[in-house]
Design a protein around this motif. Structure first.
Motif: not given
Length: 531
Positions: A379-396
């Protein structure tokens, strides 16, 4: 070797466009560099003045040992300033191609499927190496043709092409060995690419110390190619080091491939924990687990480079009065010191952005290998999946920019004799000031990831390559203004030489945000694993 010819035809079929673009691009760049140097200088006096740019320690740091810059000619200027970058492109083409047809095939399981037919143990690696040799020969021939088109001496032109070919073969062998060591294509590429980066760093130290290079320059495969000194001494024998190394590394790759099973690696894979940490049960935790390795590797390398570049600050101050006008043009501003630091902040930001594009390529790999689909089965939306990766990437990326600025500031503060500590804060801010440009590139790539995923990484690397060339050489090439405007990294003000201009900051941030929004829209509308 049974089946090698069939596999070679298959690889040619798969890479007919990809390798053609690589070879044509390298050849075109060689043609452009060979002829552009005759356009940007009007007479020998201007060429002699321009040659000081590469003979200077800072110039040698970036481009090589500067053979023949005491009596410069167009052909010597061409090899002193630009040929190193052709060598690096040949090495990258070779590494990516060998890993793509060896370790990546095993990683996806296709190699095992091929092995169910009558195929020899060494057939795949042999075909991959033959493919790379052919591509290198074509690219080297184009480089020679480009040099000859500039009216340069035949022996030196052939030596430039032979050096490029030898560098490509050496790193083909390195990639063949790395493919046996790591269980992933990313790890194998990182090993071979790390060797290339180490070769560049060793060459920097050796070439900066003395014109013509030092003993340290001979510890670098890139240094071996440059020590041939085309158009000056025309030495052929250093190429034997590269060709011998290529043969040894390729032989090592073949031997190591007999010491392991298909899809296994020689480097032991670390066992995982018996139970996963609680963070892996969250989208952000999983995204951090996937991206942290690449970000950590890029971050460590860039922070070390930032510390190195910052520590050259006093050397630049000492040589400021003797620097040629062309260096001053690059390090623009009333203060050469601040201009150098602003340039270094911009230069490092390009590589930080490259780390971001590499991370997005990794994201695409998660999709094509089916792991993204597994993640989305909960139970995870596509937006959550992409958003989580972009959050980590941009924060990094922001964290890497911050640490690079801190490293450059610390290096400058440690070596500057006259109050170097006052530059620390300005350097940290100069590095962070480049964040909007990095965000704009990430936004463009994310938009393509959402709508044209196959083109996303390629476009990202083209933007970065274009930005690197324009940043380093754009002001010397006297190109039309629109060519400069296409450089994403060329719009921000050169802080701390200039005050921050908020208009380009807002525009680049807007491009990044709009691109990410478009990417989310496309990602939510297209099929997962769409090719």
């Amino acid at each position: 070797m049974t089946g090698a010819a069939t596999l070679l035809r298959l690889m040619l079929r798969r890479d007919r466009l990809r390798l053609s673009l690589w070879a044509a691009g390298i050849g075109l760049m060689g043609f452009y560099f060979a002829n552009a140097v005759q356009v940007i200088t009007e007479d020998e006096a201007e060429l002699a003045q321009l040659a000081g740019m590469f003979a200077d320690p800072v110039g040698r740091l970036m481009t090589g040992p500067a053979f023949g810059m005491d009596e410069p000619t167009f052909e010597r200027f061409f090899t002193a300033g630009y040929v190193l970058f052709l060598y690096i492109l040949m090495a990258l083409m070779s590494v990516f191609t060998v890993v793509r047809h060896t370790r990546a095939e095993e990683q996806t399981g296709r190699a095992e499927l091929v092995r169910t037919n009558v195929v020899g143990r060494h057939a795949t690696l042999s075909a991959a190496l033959l493919l790379v040799v052919g591509a290198n020969v074509i690219a080297a021939a184009l480089i020679v043709a480009g040099a000859l088109s500039g009216g340069y001496a035949a022996e030196g032109s052939v030596l430039v092409g032979a050096g490029a070919l030898a560098v490509g073969l050496f790193f083909s062998g390195a990639a063949a060995t790395a493919a046996q060591m790591s269980e992933s294509s990313r790890g194998a590429s990182a090993m071979a690419g790390g060797l290339l980066g180490l070769a560049y760093l060793i060459r920097m130290g050796g070439d900066m110390a003395e014109q013509g290079g030092t003993a340290l320059s001979w510890a670098s495969p890139l240094g071996w190619a440059q020590q041939t000194a085309p158009y000056v001494e025309d030495r052929w024998w250093p190429l034997a080091l590269l060709l011998g190394g290529a043969a040894l590394l390729a032989a090592l790759g073949f031997w190591l491939s007999t010491r392991r099973d298909v899809e296994a690696s020689l480097m032991p894979t670390r066992l995982g924990r018996r139970s996963a940490g609680r963070s892996l049960g969250t989208p952000l935790g999983m995204a951090a687990r996937i991206l942290r390795g690449g970000l950590r590797g890029w971050g460590l390398a860039l922070v070390l480079c930032g510390l190195l570049f910052g520590s050259y600050a006093q050397a630049l101050v000492d040589a400021a009065d003797e620097l040629p006008a062309e260096i001053a043009m690059i390090f623009s501003g009333e203060s050469m010191m601040l201009g150098y630091l602003a340039y270094m902040a911009l230069f490092m930001a390009i590589f930080v952005t490259a780390a971001g594009v590499s991370g997005l390529h990794q994201l695409r790999g998660e999709e094509t290998r089916g792991r993204a689909e597994l993640g989305l089965s909960v139970p995870m939306s596509r937006s959550t999946w992409l958003g989580a990766h972009l959050t980590v990437l941009l924060g990094g990326l922001v964290l890497i920019l911050l640490l690079v600025g801190v490293a450059m500031g610390a290096g400058a503060a440690a070596v500057l004799e006259d109050g170097g500590g006052r530059y620390f804060g300005e350097l940290v801010m100069a590095a962070l000031h480049q964040a909007p440009a990095a965000l704009a590139v990430i936004g463009i790539v994310v938009a393509l990831f959402g709508w044209l995923p196959r083109a996303a990484s390629a476009v990202g690397w083209v933007i970065i390559g274009y930005g690197a060339v324009m940043t380093n050489f754009g002001q010397l090439l006297e190109l039309p203004e629109v060519v400069y405007e296409l450089n994403v990294f060329g719009h921000l003000s050169q802080y701390p030489v200039e005050e921050v201009s908020w208009a380009p900051v807002a525009v680049l941030t807007g491009i990044g945000a709009a691109g990410i929004a478009l990417g989310f829209l496309g990602w939510n509308r297209r099929e997962v694993n769409r090719v």
